[in-house]
Design a protein around this motif. Sequence first.
Motif, PDB file in Angstrom:
ATOM      1  N   ALA A 193       0.593  -1.270   0.146  1.00  0.00           N
ATOM      2  CA  ALA A 193       0.049  -0.002   0.004  1.00  0.00           C
ATOM      3  C   ALA A 193       0.919   1.223   0.078  1.00  0.00           C
ATOM      4  CB  ALA A 193      -0.938  -0.074   1.086  1.00  0.00           C
ATOM      5  N   LEU A 194       2.043   1.218   0.549  1.00  0.00           N
ATOM      6  CA  LEU A 194       2.890   2.455   0.386  1.00  0.00           C
ATOM      7  C   LEU A 194       3.867   2.458  -0.481  1.00  0.00           C
ATOM      8  CD1 LEU A 194       4.087   2.254   4.285  1.00  0.00           C
ATOM      9  CD2 LEU A 194       2.417   3.689   3.281  1.00  0.00           C
ATOM     10  N   GLY A 195       3.741   1.562  -1.489  1.00  0.00           N
ATOM     11  CA  GLY A 195       4.704   1.221  -2.514  1.00  0.00           C
ATOM     12  C   GLY A 195       6.077   1.136  -2.137  1.00  0.00           C
ATOM     13  N   ALA A 196       6.177   0.549  -1.099  1.00  0.00           N
ATOM     14  CA  ALA A 196       7.711   0.351  -0.666  1.00  0.00           C
ATOM     15  C   ALA A 196       7.888  -1.374  -0.854  1.00  0.00           C
ATOM     16  CB  ALA A 196       7.865   0.665   0.862  1.00  0.00           C
ATOM     17  N   GLY A 197       9.167  -1.458  -0.797  1.00  0.00           N
ATOM     18  CA  GLY A 197       9.627  -3.004  -0.806  1.00  0.00           C
ATOM     19  C   GLY A 197      10.387  -3.299   0.620  1.00  0.00           C
ATOM     20  N   ALA A 198      10.755  -4.238   1.063  1.00  0.00           N
ATOM     21  CA  ALA A 198      11.564  -4.724   1.812  1.00  0.00           C
ATOM     22  C   ALA A 198      12.929  -3.916   1.998  1.00  0.00           C
ATOM     23  CB  ALA A 198      11.662  -6.322   2.110  1.00  0.00           C
ATOM     24  N   PRO A 199      13.569  -3.585   2.963  1.00  0.00           N
ATOM     25  CA  PRO A 199      14.709  -2.711   3.052  1.00  0.00           C
ATOM     26  C   PRO A 199      15.926  -3.710   2.568  1.00  0.00           C
ATOM     27  CG  PRO A 199      13.978  -3.053   5.237  1.00  0.00           C
ATOM     28  CD  PRO A 199      12.947  -3.530   4.343  1.00  0.00           C
ATOM     29  N   PHE A 200      16.029  -5.018   2.695  1.00  0.00           N
ATOM     30  CA  PHE A 200      16.792  -6.006   2.199  1.00  0.00           C
ATOM     31  C   PHE A 200      16.245  -7.059   1.656  1.00  0.00           C
ATOM     32  CE2 PHE A 200      16.136  -6.901   6.469  1.00  0.00           C
ATOM     33  CZ  PHE A 200      16.097  -5.941   7.240  1.00  0.00           C
ATOM     34  N   GLY A 201      16.765  -7.750   0.917  1.00  0.00           N
ATOM     35  CA  GLY A 201      16.288  -8.965   0.162  1.00  0.00           C
ATOM     36  C   GLY A 201      16.472 -10.294   1.155  1.00  0.00           C
ATOM     37  N   GLY A 202      16.038 -11.334   0.496  1.00  0.00           N
ATOM     38  CA  GLY A 202      16.079 -12.673   1.233  1.00  0.00           C
ATOM     39  C   GLY A 202      15.287 -12.850   2.257  1.00  0.00           C
ATOM     40  N   LEU A 203      15.611 -13.834   3.082  1.00  0.00           N
ATOM     41  CA  LEU A 203      14.805 -14.401   4.105  1.00  0.00           C
ATOM     42  C   LEU A 203      14.761 -13.233   5.233  1.00  0.00           C
ATOM     43  CD1 LEU A 203      13.318 -16.782   5.571  1.00  0.00           C
ATOM     44  CD2 LEU A 203      15.611 -17.447   6.626  1.00  0.00           C
ATOM     45  N   ALA A 204      15.772 -12.326   5.347  1.00  0.00           N
ATOM     46  CA  ALA A 204      15.940 -11.250   6.399  1.00  0.00           C
ATOM     47  C   ALA A 204      14.792 -10.305   6.130  1.00  0.00           C
ATOM     48  CB  ALA A 204      17.206 -10.575   6.190  1.00  0.00           C
ATOM     49  N   GLY A 205      14.674  -9.934   4.834  1.00  0.00           N
ATOM     50  CA  GLY A 205      13.658  -9.119   4.364  1.00  0.00           C
ATOM     51  C   GLY A 205      12.274  -9.346   4.669  1.00  0.00           C
ATOM     52  N   THR A 206      12.291 -10.953   4.350  1.00  0.00           N
ATOM     53  CA  THR A 206      10.522 -11.474   4.522  1.00  0.00           C
ATOM     54  C   THR A 206      10.224 -11.267   6.209  1.00  0.00           C
ATOM     55  OG1 THR A 206      11.092 -12.927   2.747  1.00  0.00           O
ATOM     56  CG2 THR A 206       9.510 -13.602   4.324  1.00  0.00           C
ATOM     57  N   ILE A 207      11.561 -11.797   7.095  1.00  0.00           N
ATOM     58  CA  ILE A 207      11.091 -11.366   8.243  1.00  0.00           C
ATOM     59  C   ILE A 207      10.895 -10.270   9.067  1.00  0.00           C
ATOM     60  CG2 ILE A 207      12.287 -11.931  10.794  1.00  0.00           C
ATOM     61  CD1 ILE A 207      13.869 -14.587   9.485  1.00  0.00           C
ATOM     62  N   PHE A 208      11.575  -9.261   8.321  1.00  0.00           N
ATOM     63  CA  PHE A 208      11.318  -7.683   8.755  1.00  0.00           C
ATOM     64  C   PHE A 208       9.988  -7.166   8.370  1.00  0.00           C
ATOM     65  CE2 PHE A 208      11.453  -3.353   7.656  1.00  0.00           C
ATOM     66  CZ  PHE A 208      11.896  -2.786   8.862  1.00  0.00           C
ATOM     67  N   VAL A 209       9.673  -7.550   7.084  1.00  0.00           N
ATOM     68  CA  VAL A 209       7.934  -7.306   6.837  1.00  0.00           C
ATOM     69  C   VAL A 209       7.260  -8.001   7.713  1.00  0.00           C
ATOM     70  CG1 VAL A 209       6.331  -7.384   4.979  1.00  0.00           C
ATOM     71  CG2 VAL A 209       8.593  -6.835   4.417  1.00  0.00           C
ATOM     72  N   ALA A 210       7.435  -9.247   8.140  1.00  0.00           N
ATOM     73  CA  ALA A 210       6.404 -10.129   8.700  1.00  0.00           C
ATOM     74  C   ALA A 210       6.275  -9.484  10.294  1.00  0.00           C
ATOM     75  CB  ALA A 210       6.938 -11.560   8.910  1.00  0.00           C
ATOM     76  N   PHE A 211       7.561  -9.161  10.589  1.00  0.00           N
ATOM     77  CA  PHE A 211       7.683  -8.349  12.050  1.00  0.00           C
ATOM     78  C   PHE A 211       7.004  -6.912  12.110  1.00  0.00           C
ATOM     79  CE2 PHE A 211      10.109  -5.206  14.369  1.00  0.00           C
ATOM     80  CZ  PHE A 211      10.251  -5.318  15.306  1.00  0.00           C
ATOM     81  N   ILE A 212       7.183  -6.016  11.098  1.00  0.00           N
ATOM     82  CA  ILE A 212       6.512  -5.197  11.023  1.00  0.00           C
ATOM     83  C   ILE A 212       4.910  -5.303  11.210  1.00  0.00           C
ATOM     84  CG2 ILE A 212       5.834  -2.830   9.724  1.00  0.00           C
ATOM     85  CD1 ILE A 212       8.509  -3.077  11.064  1.00  0.00           C
ATOM     86  N   GLY A 213       4.457  -6.227  10.392  1.00  0.00           N
ATOM     87  CA  GLY A 213       3.052  -6.731  10.492  1.00  0.00           C
ATOM     88  C   GLY A 213       2.455  -7.175  11.666  1.00  0.00           C
ATOM     89  N   ALA A 214       3.303  -7.933  12.506  1.00  0.00           N
ATOM     90  CA  ALA A 214       3.051  -8.839  13.708  1.00  0.00           C
ATOM     91  C   ALA A 214       2.933  -7.647  14.780  1.00  0.00           C
ATOM     92  CB  ALA A 214       4.112  -9.803  14.049  1.00  0.00           C
ATOM     93  N   VAL A 215       3.885  -6.557  14.623  1.00  0.00           N
ATOM     94  CA  VAL A 215       3.871  -5.472  15.542  1.00  0.00           C
ATOM     95  C   VAL A 215       2.569  -4.598  15.368  1.00  0.00           C
ATOM     96  CG1 VAL A 215       4.883  -3.233  16.236  1.00  0.00           C
ATOM     97  CG2 VAL A 215       6.362  -5.268  15.876  1.00  0.00           C
ATOM     98  N   VAL A 216       2.252  -4.504  14.344  1.00  0.00           N
ATOM     99  CA  VAL A 216       0.726  -3.708  14.078  1.00  0.00           C
ATOM    100  C   VAL A 216      -0.362  -4.980  14.589  1.00  0.00           C
ATOM    101  CG1 VAL A 216      -0.854  -3.088  12.343  1.00  0.00           C
ATOM    102  CG2 VAL A 216       1.549  -2.500  12.002  1.00  0.00           C
ATOM    103  N   LEU A 217      -0.252  -5.854  14.410  1.00  0.00           N
ATOM    104  CA  LEU A 217      -1.432  -6.887  14.771  1.00  0.00           C
ATOM    105  C   LEU A 217      -1.375  -6.968  16.313  1.00  0.00           C
ATOM    106  CD1 LEU A 217      -3.400  -9.196  14.204  1.00  0.00           C
ATOM    107  CD2 LEU A 217      -1.504 -10.821  14.129  1.00  0.00           C
ATOM    108  N   LEU A 218      -0.214  -7.005  17.003  1.00  0.00           N
ATOM    109  CA  LEU A 218      -0.293  -6.848  18.494  1.00  0.00           C
ATOM    110  C   LEU A 218      -0.695  -6.020  18.899  1.00  0.00           C
ATOM    111  CD1 LEU A 218       3.080  -8.881  19.291  1.00  0.00           C
ATOM    112  CD2 LEU A 218       0.837  -9.763  19.533  1.00  0.00           C
ATOM    113  N   LEU A 219      -0.319  -4.589  18.550  1.00  0.00           N
ATOM    114  CA  LEU A 219      -1.085  -3.307  18.888  1.00  0.00           C
ATOM    115  C   LEU A 219      -2.322  -3.215  18.719  1.00  0.00           C
ATOM    116  CD1 LEU A 219       1.905  -0.806  17.789  1.00  0.00           C
ATOM    117  CD2 LEU A 219       1.450  -1.649  20.130  1.00  0.00           C
ATOM    118  N   LEU A 220      -2.914  -3.702  17.647  1.00  0.00           N
ATOM    119  CA  LEU A 220      -4.252  -3.767  17.222  1.00  0.00           C
ATOM    120  C   LEU A 220      -5.193  -4.559  18.401  1.00  0.00           C
ATOM    121  CD1 LEU A 220      -4.676  -3.895  13.454  1.00  0.00           C
ATOM    122  CD2 LEU A 220      -5.326  -2.091  14.992  1.00  0.00           C
TER     123      LEU A 220
END
Length: 89
Positions: free
Chosen positions: A50-77
Motif C-alpha cells: 500500500a505504501l509502494g515500498a519494498g523490504a529494505p533488504f532481500g532474502g529471508l531477512a527482508g521477509t522476516i522484517f516485513v512479517a515483524f512489522i505486520g506482527a507489531v501492528v497486529l499485536l498493537l491492534l
Amino acid sequence: MSLETILVWAVIGLIAGWLASAVVGGGYGVIGDIVVGVVGAFIGGFIFRALGAGAPFGGLAGTIFVAFIGAVVLLLLLRLIRSSTVRRA
C-alpha cells in the motif's frame, strides 16, 4: 504446498512473532507467536504494498522484517481491542 514451504512459513512466523512479542510485550506462547508472525506477514505485505515500498533488504531477512512489522501492528491492534473490551466490562 510442500512440507518445506510450511516449515519455512512456520520458522518465519515464529521469529517474527517472537520479536514482535519482545518489542510490544505480552507473548502468546510458541504456537501463538507462529500465528501472530504468519498473520503479521500478510499484514506487513499489505502495508508495504500500500505504501509502494519494498523490504529494505532481500532474502529471508527482508521477509522476516516485513512479517515483524505486520506482527507489531497486529499485536498493537489486539492490545487496543483488548483494552477497549476490558473498560466496558
